[in-house]
Design an enzyme around this catalytic site. Structure first.
Site, PDB file in Angstrom:
ATOM      1  N   LYS A   1       0.931  -1.060   0.044  1.00 12.71           N
ATOM      2  CA  LYS A   1      -0.056   0.113  -0.021  1.00 12.71           C
ATOM      3  C   LYS A   1       0.914   1.192  -0.187  1.00 12.71           C
ATOM      4  O   LYS A   1       0.426   2.443   0.261  1.00 12.71           O
ATOM      5  CB  LYS A   1      -0.747   0.053   1.150  1.00 12.71           C
ATOM      6  CG  LYS A   1      -1.947  -1.285   1.307  1.00 12.71           C
ATOM      7  CD  LYS A   1      -2.577  -1.177   2.561  1.00 12.71           C
ATOM      8  CE  LYS A   1      -3.372  -2.496   2.614  1.00 12.71           C
ATOM      9  NZ  LYS A   1      -3.737  -2.997   3.919  1.00 12.71           N
TER      10      LYS A   1
ATOM     11  N   ARG B   1      14.746 -10.240   1.369  1.00 16.82           N
ATOM     12  CA  ARG B   1      14.836 -10.346  -0.063  1.00 16.82           C
ATOM     13  C   ARG B   1      13.945  -9.229  -0.594  1.00 16.82           C
ATOM     14  O   ARG B   1      13.033  -8.958  -0.240  1.00 16.82           O
ATOM     15  CB  ARG B   1      13.944 -11.608  -0.383  1.00 16.82           C
ATOM     16  CG  ARG B   1      13.363 -11.739  -1.753  1.00 16.82           C
ATOM     17  CD  ARG B   1      14.670 -11.931  -2.699  1.00 16.82           C
ATOM     18  NE  ARG B   1      15.352 -13.247  -2.667  1.00 16.82           N
ATOM     19  CZ  ARG B   1      15.076 -14.196  -3.141  1.00 16.82           C
ATOM     20  NH1 ARG B   1      14.113 -14.402  -4.213  1.00 16.82           N
ATOM     21  NH2 ARG B   1      15.986 -15.553  -3.017  1.00 16.82           N
TER      22      ARG B   1
END
Lengths: 425, 315
Positions: free
Chosen positions: B86, B108
């Site tokens: 978001k 990651r």
């Protein structure tokens, strides 16, 4: 609005100490009666600096900079005129926007603001903007640029180069082949290979510069190149000038001092377009500025809000601030290395950029009769750069913590002090 | 005493001694996996956050198993469906994790250098679990571990790394780590898939797979990403496969003891033929198992201390 000054013992262009007299906005032969005195012992006097390439961000991104804050930063850096780039929101591609920026400059009063007009509508590279309307407007635009974007379509570039001849304008090209730089993040070379950041090859700049030199020669126009950053670009501009073509070029302070080694930190404060290059490029740019192949230093002052820089590298905005540090960086790169003296600095940071921008009241010799646009510099000072003290609204300053030579002590705009004792007057 | 740096961001962060310490520790910890009770109490009460901005079930699971075998509390913080998608910034995510008291963050991210930025904002250790086209240091460690367990050594091994070197974080980390450990590395790729500047890497470079294979003890095949297949880096997938794929004919030119590696997931029939992937030379399944041991070692050494004694497992 102007006042009278007696500036005692300043060294014009670094020469012999002399007294300078300012009255009614101009330099005069005799000490004006009732003038304020300023002790300039040991200070170098230069014509007010002229920036061909400033992003003032207004209208649209007033959170990053305004005309008021950006021009105050300019005055503190010794500038008496800046060219405000067109990539605002809305884009400065119509007379209304350039006049708005021009008026905001007058209201702020820190230095002259000369808006740059967009070459194409919305900087989209598809259709010429109303260049004539901007030239005829109150802002009297003479420099046109899609900076941030390259005018890549060769036919459109040809038309733009031709069209601005009617009002002695110049197209300032942001030379960047878009296909060769898709997703590009940093200079392509040993560092990009190691850091796994998509490479931005030198040829993407050089190919466009070569093409536009040829185009300008073909149609008999002048062309100016923004922020030249590679040794190869220098060679091409040198070749075009030798041919007698009407080609000019600028280099940024950061490309004269910083290299792509700094990207190792992945700190986006070093992310800039065009990217920081190699040490060999820096050396070639310094030599080219010294021998006049590169005409001018232009800051490409590009303020950005904190959240646009405090991110991972790929998500960060391109650009760094530069107005307040430009003169010090040039002193470090050019004077301390013996490549230019103060007279040379005045030529590259005031005289020639004023000429390229067709500013008749700027970049004039410090002689009686000339407009009193001048800057006093302490050449012996050394300053540690602290971005938190900047007049700019933004803090994306790549020199934070660096010690740099020379300090702007005072700036005068048509006889009125905009900066005194290194502070806003 | 040899220790690891605070963060593991690049294989270049590891000295030879530090890299060997990880491999030796992993060897000790691998023995735990052979026991009925696979768990060590070592990291009890410590929190490891798996912060994955890219989908990678394999790597995430490997780190998760590693942390759990050391009794750490594991939080999986996936970017998909969280506040990150978001528009929350990396910095805000970092501050959130910091507030939760993460001792280690395994990150990651699709952007090269993102773990480096993260390390500026949190006090715990950051482990780079693959960042953009930059590095994947634990993959290199597990590859080195696999080579050592199959071939008995790393020093002097001739290692061929084949494929999309330009975009490969696995290649970057392996070149750095293996050269630190004394292997002779050659990267082999079509010129379009080698970075400008590769000549500065501590390895040899070749365009000719057939020329290199007979002189290789290890062949590491890199995955060809789908977007490269359509990115104009080579004319067709078939041509790539013919020139740079490892099939049974090419495998037969390898020395007798040579092994074939792949970081996974494989494109069978593109960079590696099915019969090669499933052959006795292939270490692909071992690599997955070794991944857990090596990641246990990394977490243990970053959060704990020196050499581990597997007899602890009896406790």
């Amino acid at each position: 609005m102007s006042s009278s000054w007696i500036i005692r013992g300043a060294r014009p262009l670094g020469g012999k100490p002399t007294d300078l007299y300012v009255d009614n906005g101009a330099l005069v032969d005799d000490p004006p009666v009732g003038a304020q005195e300023l002790d300039a012992d040991g200070l170098v006097a230069l014509p007010g600096l002229v920036d061909l390439h400033t992003h003032l961000r207004e209208p649209g991104r007033e959170d990053a900079e305004t005309v008021e804050s950006g021009t105050l930063a300019a005055a503190l850096g010794g500038f008496t005129a800046v060219h405000a780039m067109a990539n605002t929101e809305p884009v400065a591609d119509v007379a209304g926007v350039v006049e708005q920026v021009w008026r905001l400059g007058i209201e702020a009063g820190h230095c002259d603001v000369h808006p740059v007009g967009a070459v194409t509508v919305g900087l989209r590279g598809e259709q010429l903007a109303e260049l004539g309307a901007m030239a005829d407007s109150a802002a009297r635009v003479r420099v046109f640029s899609d900076d941030g974007h390259c005018v890549h379509d060769p036919l459109l570039m040809r038309r733009a180069l031709e069209y601005v001849k009617a009002f002695d304008g110049v197209v300032a090209q942001h030379a960047q082949d878009p296909r060769l730089t898709e997703g590009a993040q940093m200079n392509e070379g040993a560092q990009s290979a190691r850091l796994g950041l998509a490479g931005w090859p030198a040829v993407a700049e050089e190919a466009v510069i070569a093409r536009d030199c040829l185009l300008a020669a073909h149609v008999g126009s002048r062309v100016h190149f923004c922020h030249v950053s590679t040794a190869g670009s220098v060679e091409i501009v040198r070749w075009a000038k030798r041919k007698g073509w009407n080609v000019t070029a600028e280099v940024t302070p950061h490309h004269l001092l910083l290299t792509d080694d700094l990207v190792s930190s992945y700190d986006p404060v070093f992310k800039v377009n065009p990217p920081l290059r190699s040490n060999e490029d820096v050396e070639a740019l310094r030599d080219a500025l010294a021998d006049g192949t590169i005409d001018a230093v232009a800051t490409d002052h590009a303020p950005h809000a904190l959240e646009d820089k405090e991110t991972e590298w790929a998500a960060a905005a391109f650009g760094m601030t530069g107005l307040e540090t430009a003169l010090s960086v040039v002193a470090a790169a050019m004077i301390e290395t013996g490549r230019l003296d103060w007279s040379g600095v005045a030529d590259r940071m005031s005289v020639r950029p004023a000429r390229i921008g067709r500013l008749t009241a700027q970049g004039q010799p410090l002689l009686a009769g000339a407009p009193a646009n001048l800057v006093l510099v302490d050449p012996a000072a050394r300053v540690v750069v602290d971005p938190s003290t900047s007049a700019s609204r933004s803090r994306n300053n790549p020199y934070a913590g660096r010690e740099l030579p020379a300090r702007v002590v005072a700036t005068f705009l048509r006889g009125r002090a905009t900066v005194l004792d290194g502070k806003p007057a | 005493m040899t220790t690891l740096p605070q963060h593991l961001l690049s294989a270049a962060d590891l000295s030879r001694d530090a890299a060997l310490l990880v491999l030796d520790t992993a060897e000790e910890l691998a023995r735990v996996a052979d026991r009925p009770i696979k768990k060590l109490p070592t990291l009890r009460g410590r929190t490891v956050v798996n912060l994955f901005f890219e989908d990678s079930t394999r790597t995430r699971t490997s780190f998760e198993v590693a942390a759990k075998r050391l009794s750490a509390d594991v939080i999986n913080f996936s970017a998909k469906g969280s506040s990150v998608s978001k528009g929350e910034s990396l910095k805000d995510t970092a501050l959130t994790l910091e507030a939760m008291g993460a001792d280690a963050v395994v990150c990651r991210h699709g952007a090269s250098g993102a773990p480096h930025r993260l390390a500026h904002w949190i006090r715990g250790s950051v482990v780079n679990a693959g960042d953009g086209t930059h590095e994947h240091p634990t993959q290199a460690l597990l590859d080195a571990f696999t080579m050592r367990s199959r071939l008995g050594r790393i020093e002097g091994l001739r290692v061929a790394i084949v494929g999309d070197v330009l975009h490969s974080r696995v290649a970057r980390s392996n070149v750095l780590l293996l050269s630190t450990l004394g292997a002779e590395v050659t990267v082999i790729a079509p010129p379009t898939l080698l970075p400008v500047g590769v000549e500065h890497w501590p390895c040899a470079v070749s365009y000719d797979l057939d020329g290199v294979l007979p002189k290789s003890d290890v062949v590491m095949m890199l995955r060809v990403q789908r977007e490269r297949m359509y990115g104009g880096f080579f004319p067709t997938t078939r041509e790539y496969s013919r020139r740079y794929g490892l099939d049974a004919r090419r495998m037969a030119t390898l020395p007798d003891d040579a092994i074939v590696m792949h970081p996974g997931p494989m494109n069978r029939g593109v960079e590696i033929a099915a019969e090669v992937a499933d052959s006795v030379r292939s270490t692909i399944v071992e690599q997955v198992a070794n991944g857990v041991s090596v990641r246990m070692a990394v977490l243990y050494l970053l959060l704990g201390g020196g050499l581990v004694d597997a007899s602890e497992a009896a406790a």
